[in-house]
Design a protein around this motif. Structure first.
Motif, mmCIF file in Angstrom:
data_model
loop_
_atom_site.group_PDB
_atom_site.id
_atom_site.type_symbol
_atom_site.label_atom_id
_atom_site.label_comp_id
_atom_site.label_asym_id
_atom_site.label_seq_id
_atom_site.Cartn_x
_atom_site.Cartn_y
_atom_site.Cartn_z
ATOM 1 N N ILE A 210 -9.213 -2.501 0.236
ATOM 2 C CA ILE A 210 -8.197 -1.542 -0.200
ATOM 3 C C ILE A 210 -8.004 -1.719 -1.702
ATOM 4 O O ILE A 210 -7.871 -2.857 -2.184
ATOM 5 C CB ILE A 210 -6.859 -1.774 0.554
ATOM 6 C CG1 ILE A 210 -7.095 -1.666 2.067
ATOM 7 C CG2 ILE A 210 -5.806 -0.775 0.097
ATOM 8 C CD1 ILE A 210 -5.850 -1.920 2.924
ATOM 9 N N PHE A 211 -8.022 -0.613 -2.424
ATOM 10 C CA PHE A 211 -7.739 -0.662 -3.868
ATOM 11 C C PHE A 211 -6.370 -0.021 -4.062
ATOM 12 O O PHE A 211 -6.188 1.174 -3.838
ATOM 13 C CB PHE A 211 -8.818 0.095 -4.650
ATOM 14 C CG PHE A 211 -8.739 -0.148 -6.136
ATOM 15 C CD1 PHE A 211 -9.324 -1.263 -6.710
ATOM 16 C CD2 PHE A 211 -8.059 0.741 -6.962
ATOM 17 C CE1 PHE A 211 -9.239 -1.504 -8.076
ATOM 18 C CE2 PHE A 211 -7.963 0.516 -8.330
ATOM 19 C CZ PHE A 211 -8.553 -0.610 -8.890
ATOM 20 N N VAL A 212 -5.394 -0.848 -4.450
ATOM 21 C CA VAL A 212 -4.006 -0.385 -4.533
ATOM 22 C C VAL A 212 -3.708 0.104 -5.953
ATOM 23 O O VAL A 212 -4.036 -0.578 -6.927
ATOM 24 C CB VAL A 212 -3.033 -1.526 -4.159
ATOM 25 C CG1 VAL A 212 -1.614 -0.995 -4.019
ATOM 26 C CG2 VAL A 212 -3.465 -2.217 -2.876
ATOM 27 N N VAL B 106 -8.750 3.893 -1.569
ATOM 28 C CA VAL B 106 -7.648 3.868 -2.550
ATOM 29 C C VAL B 106 -6.318 4.117 -1.838
ATOM 30 O O VAL B 106 -6.202 5.037 -1.020
ATOM 31 C CB VAL B 106 -7.863 4.936 -3.640
ATOM 32 C CG1 VAL B 106 -6.661 4.980 -4.590
ATOM 33 C CG2 VAL B 106 -9.137 4.640 -4.431
ATOM 34 N N LEU B 107 -5.345 3.262 -2.145
ATOM 35 C CA LEU B 107 -3.996 3.451 -1.614
ATOM 36 C C LEU B 107 -3.050 3.585 -2.806
ATOM 37 O O LEU B 107 -2.757 2.601 -3.483
ATOM 38 C CB LEU B 107 -3.602 2.241 -0.751
ATOM 39 C CG LEU B 107 -2.199 2.258 -0.158
ATOM 40 C CD1 LEU B 107 -2.036 3.405 0.832
ATOM 41 C CD2 LEU B 107 -1.904 0.951 0.560
ATOM 42 N N ASP B 108 -2.626 4.812 -3.086
ATOM 43 C CA ASP B 108 -1.671 5.038 -4.180
ATOM 44 C C ASP B 108 -0.274 4.986 -3.574
ATOM 45 O O ASP B 108 0.109 5.866 -2.792
ATOM 46 C CB ASP B 108 -1.944 6.408 -4.821
ATOM 47 C CG ASP B 108 -1.009 6.658 -6.011
ATOM 48 O OD1 ASP B 108 0.073 6.036 -6.082
ATOM 49 O OD2 ASP B 108 -1.360 7.500 -6.861
ATOM 50 N N ASN B 109 0.473 3.939 -3.933
ATOM 51 C CA ASN B 109 1.780 3.762 -3.281
ATOM 52 C C ASN B 109 2.952 4.182 -4.169
ATOM 53 O O ASN B 109 4.092 3.821 -3.890
ATOM 54 C CB ASN B 109 1.948 2.314 -2.781
ATOM 55 C CG ASN B 109 1.978 1.312 -3.919
ATOM 56 O OD1 ASN B 109 2.248 1.672 -5.063
ATOM 57 N ND2 ASN B 109 1.712 0.063 -3.617
ATOM 58 N N SER B 110 2.652 4.983 -5.221
ATOM 59 C CA SER B 110 3.717 5.400 -6.151
ATOM 60 C C SER B 110 4.915 5.994 -5.410
ATOM 61 O O SER B 110 6.057 5.740 -5.776
ATOM 62 C CB SER B 110 3.210 6.463 -7.122
ATOM 63 O OG SER B 110 2.098 6.007 -7.808
ATOM 64 N N LEU C 157 -7.471 -6.793 -0.946
ATOM 65 C CA LEU C 157 -6.608 -5.849 -1.672
ATOM 66 C C LEU C 157 -6.752 -6.146 -3.159
ATOM 67 O O LEU C 157 -6.406 -7.252 -3.601
ATOM 68 C CB LEU C 157 -5.141 -6.018 -1.288
ATOM 69 C CG LEU C 157 -4.683 -5.377 0.016
ATOM 70 C CD1 LEU C 157 -4.963 -6.285 1.182
ATOM 71 C CD2 LEU C 157 -3.203 -5.075 -0.041
ATOM 72 N N ASP C 158 -7.293 -5.203 -3.899
ATOM 73 C CA ASP C 158 -7.423 -5.367 -5.347
ATOM 74 C C ASP C 158 -6.645 -4.272 -6.044
ATOM 75 O O ASP C 158 -6.334 -3.232 -5.449
ATOM 76 C CB ASP C 158 -8.902 -5.295 -5.757
ATOM 77 C CG ASP C 158 -9.674 -6.521 -5.308
ATOM 78 O OD1 ASP C 158 -9.282 -7.636 -5.697
ATOM 79 O OD2 ASP C 158 -10.665 -6.364 -4.561
ATOM 80 N N GLY C 159 -6.364 -4.507 -7.330
ATOM 81 C CA GLY C 159 -5.686 -3.477 -8.116
ATOM 82 C C GLY C 159 -5.041 -4.086 -9.344
ATOM 83 O O GLY C 159 -5.125 -5.305 -9.559
#
Ligand code: DC
Length: 230
Positions: A145-147, A201-205, A8-10
């Motif tokens: 996963i790129f958060v 990409v996981l955009d968790n906004s 998991l990076d970001g």
């Protein structure tokens, strides 16, 4: 079942560690917070007056640093040990956050961190979060996963978390620190923060913790199943 490596990076304060921890627990995998390693090295440098720009001093200091993780039953996660001392709380202080991106940009610090992280992944069954895990540490990882999250949402979350421990802190300080770290982490020469070409990409906004966990676990279980039937 085959075990896989999950990265998991970001950017800072996207909730990577929270998600990585929850995934590791659900899968019965080991969770490694690679940022804690760079934070512990930064603490050592502060306590011992090491200048991160002095490569000779950095190289000598690294030979004296031993990092390990110790399971903490009360938090259900691992605490980092710096030369045998539990520094899990100390490394979350603002003085560390101010300096850690500069320290982590040093070539020798990176080589030290990456080599230890790669050792930890030899048996697979690991969830590791950081900045360069899917690109440099485990380019062969089965699930990357790129958060991401909106910058304003990241600031709000981080402020909430930090103000409990640092009562005087302002939102502006938190915003400035995140912006500075994003800039240094993305533009350094060695292992900059990048989305790996094969990362999802996981955009968790606008996702709750439960929603993002469900999504990420679905991706993980698909990969594990695909590996196991090969
Ligand atoms: O995830 P974190 O905010 O605790 O990480 C602290 C700093 O460490 C971050 O600003 C950049 C650095 N870092 C890094 O360079 N590479 C990693 N794999 C993890 C963290």
């Amino acid at each position: 079942m085959e075990k896989i490596i999950i990265t998991l990076d970001g950017y800072s304060s996207c909730g990577k560690s929270t998600l990585a921890k929850q995934m590791a627990r659900a899968l019965n995998y080991i969770f490694i917070d690679s940022g804690a390693m760079y934070r512990a090295i930064t603490l050592y440098f502060i306590e011992n007056g090491i200048d991160y720009l002095d490569d000779a001093a950095v190289k000598a200091a690294l030979t004296k640093i031993h990092l390990a993780f110790d399971y903490n039953a009360s938090t259900g996660s691992s605490d980092i040990l710096l030369n045998g001392r539990n520094v899990e709380n100390d490394i979350r202080e603002m003085r560390i956050s101010q300096l850690v991106s500069d320290v982590a940009a040093n070539q020798y610090v990176r080589e030290f961190g990456v080599a230890q992280q790669q050792q930890m992944g030899l048996q697979k069954g690991i969830v590791m979060d950081g900045r360069d895990i899917g690109t440099t540490v485990f380019p062969q990882a089965e699930l990357k996963i790129f958060v991401t999250a909106d910058p304003s949402i990241r600031v709000a979350r981080r402020y909430l978390e930090l103000s409990a421990k640092n009562p005087g802190i302002t939102k502006e300080e938190v915003q400035a620190n995140l912006a500075m770290r994003d800039e240094i982490d993305s533009n350094r020469t060695f292992s900059p923060l990048r989305k790996a070409a094969d990362a999802i990409v996981l955009d968790n906004s606008h996702l709750t913790r439960e929603e993002q966990l469900t999504t990420a676990l679905q991706w993980a279980n698909e990969k594990i199943t695909a590996m196991s039937v090969r």
